[in-house]
Design a protein around this motif. Structure first.
Motif, mmCIF file in Angstrom:
data_model
loop_
_atom_site.group_PDB
_atom_site.id
_atom_site.type_symbol
_atom_site.label_atom_id
_atom_site.label_comp_id
_atom_site.label_asym_id
_atom_site.label_seq_id
_atom_site.Cartn_x
_atom_site.Cartn_y
_atom_site.Cartn_z
ATOM 1 N N UNK A 80 0.491 -0.625 -0.398
ATOM 2 C CA UNK A 80 0.375 0.210 0.018
ATOM 3 C C UNK A 80 0.825 0.724 0.035
ATOM 4 N N UNK A 81 2.173 1.040 1.128
ATOM 5 C CA UNK A 81 2.881 2.393 0.876
ATOM 6 C C UNK A 81 3.681 2.516 -0.299
ATOM 7 N N UNK A 82 4.021 1.476 -1.141
ATOM 8 C CA UNK A 82 4.195 1.798 -2.752
ATOM 9 C C UNK A 82 3.477 2.202 -3.685
ATOM 10 N N UNK A 83 2.114 2.415 -3.446
ATOM 11 C CA UNK A 83 0.978 2.995 -4.701
ATOM 12 C C UNK A 83 1.174 4.165 -4.507
ATOM 13 N N UNK A 84 0.797 5.073 -2.875
ATOM 14 C CA UNK A 84 0.997 6.250 -2.997
ATOM 15 C C UNK A 84 2.569 6.882 -3.664
ATOM 16 N N UNK A 85 3.473 5.640 -3.274
ATOM 17 C CA UNK A 85 4.943 6.597 -4.152
ATOM 18 C C UNK A 85 5.400 6.207 -5.845
ATOM 19 N N UNK A 86 4.320 5.679 -5.825
ATOM 20 C CA UNK A 86 4.330 5.544 -7.892
ATOM 21 C C UNK A 86 3.488 6.916 -7.862
ATOM 22 N N UNK A 87 2.287 6.771 -6.867
ATOM 23 C CA UNK A 87 1.082 8.118 -7.538
ATOM 24 C C UNK A 87 1.767 9.070 -7.716
ATOM 25 N N UNK A 88 2.285 9.711 -6.583
ATOM 26 C CA UNK A 88 3.226 11.061 -6.294
ATOM 27 C C UNK A 88 4.701 10.622 -7.567
ATOM 28 N N UNK A 89 5.681 9.600 -8.210
ATOM 29 C CA UNK A 89 6.370 9.678 -8.835
ATOM 30 C C UNK A 89 5.777 9.852 -10.486
ATOM 31 N N UNK A 90 4.336 10.083 -10.791
ATOM 32 C CA UNK A 90 3.940 10.210 -11.833
ATOM 33 C C UNK A 90 2.967 8.926 -12.132
#
Length: 366
Positions: free
Chosen positions: A235-245
């Protein structure tokens, strides 16, 4: 992938854009051998033309010089075009020693390339590169593991053009989809070779979330308007991927768990949605249609357009441009704005009619 030491810049670029090292190295050796063979033939022909190689000082013409060189280096030895002087005999001996080894080496490499399939693989690679260069509006799938393979199969089944990238050439055994071998986290050239500037979307499903985040950053920098869907393991990675673009980040384990629960609690509903969304044999679809910015239906209501009667599509939801929420079961008074997305339920033909209506290819009701 085997590392080849001493490749020149052109060979390194070939590997970056998807040429596996095993047959690329063999083809490089073939190139060197053929260049050497051409050099020997050229040198021999020139020598027979300019050196005093005949007893009567007759000069070889270009065709005679080429004929004499080829028969000499191939050790066929039909006859001498002109009687040779001592200089000519010494030159011919040197040409035989140099040329025979070059010819045998070149023929050996050619036979190896044909028998081991390297030449066929090279021609297939060239054909595939040409096919990829001609694609536009395709989907790039990065990572051909279980998730990437499943996504590719679904995309192909729905009639989409797909280019797959993976760093492990063994994963492409029997793969008929256009593909490239390379590491998308090391060089952007592999993404350019896959036509990222012309692509419709990119699906990232690499071996780790860190690699997928790096891929998202690179892809977004190369194609600012590209739809990027990334697989996330947590779940944490999902947020980071969205922030990455990333446009969307998906956790297959989470979705799989929810589907299991849905089948356990409401099996008929879950199966209905599964069939409608994924079963290609069923003519009914749930599909999204984006209203073009210059659409003539922009600013008109669903009642004005009479979508259900004219196209046979039931509008399930609407999403206004730039928003994240949906308007479910929109009322007849709902205004269709340019750039909004309509979620419809209908047959393939009816959905095509809705697309034509929003594009202005069907006359809207007045």
């Amino acid at each position: 992938m085997r590392t080849i030491v001493g490749l020149d810049q052109r060979s390194r670029r070939r590997r970056r854009v998807g040429h596996p090292a095993p047959y690329a190295a063999s083809l490089r050796r073939m190139e060197v051998a053929l260049v050497g063979l051409a050099g020997v033939i050229g040198l021999g022909s020139l020598g027979y033309m300019v050196l005093p190689v005949t007893e009567d000082h007759t000069r070889f013409g270009p065709l005679d010089a080429l004929y004499q060189t080829v028969t000499t280096v191939s050790t066929v030895g039909f006859r001498e075009v002109h009687p040779l002087s001592h200089v000519g005999q010494i030159f011919t001996v040197g040409l035989i020693i140099l040329g025979a080894g070059t010819v045998l080496s070149s023929l050996g490499l050619l036979v190896e390339a044909v028998t081991e399939g390297h030449l066929r693989q090279h021609l297939e690679r060239r054909r595939m590169d040409t096919e990829i260069e001609a694609l536009s509006g395709h989907v790039i799938v990065c990572g051909y593991g279980r998730v990437g393979r499943s996504a590719t199969e679904q995309l192909v089944a729905t009639g989409n053009d797909v280019v797959v990238i993976d760093r492990d050439p063994a994963r492409f055994e029997g793969c008929e989809v256009p593909h490239l071998v390379g590491n998308v986290t090391e060089d952007d050239e592999i993404l350019r070779a896959a036509g990222i500037e012309r692509a419709r979307a990119l699906v990232g499903s690499l071996d780790s979330d860190a690699e997928t985040v790096y891929l998202v950053l690179s892809a977004r920098a190369l194609a600012p308007d590209l739809i990027i869907v990334a697989r996330a393991r947590t779940t944490d990675s999902k947020a980071k991927m969205v922030l990455a673009g990333a446009t969307r980040a998906v956790n297959p384990q989470l979705i799989g768990g929810r589907r299991l629960a849905a089948f356990a609690l409401q099996p008929d509903v879950a199966e209905f949605l599964d069939v409608v969304v994924h079963d290609q044999e069923l003519d009914f679809r749930i599909q999204q249609v984006e209203v073009p910015a210059d659409s003539p239906v922009g600013g008109r209501t669903l009642a004005d357009l009479d979508v259900l009667t004219r196209t046979g599509v039931q509008i399930l939801a609407m999403r206004a441009k730039g928003t994240t929420g949906f308007t479910f079961r929109p009322a007849a008074s709902s205004v269709v704005q340019p750039g909004c997305v309509l979620i419809g339920f209908g047959t393939t033909d009816s959905m095509n009619q809705l697309v034509a209506l929003t594009a202005g290819e069907m006359t809207a009701s007045t």
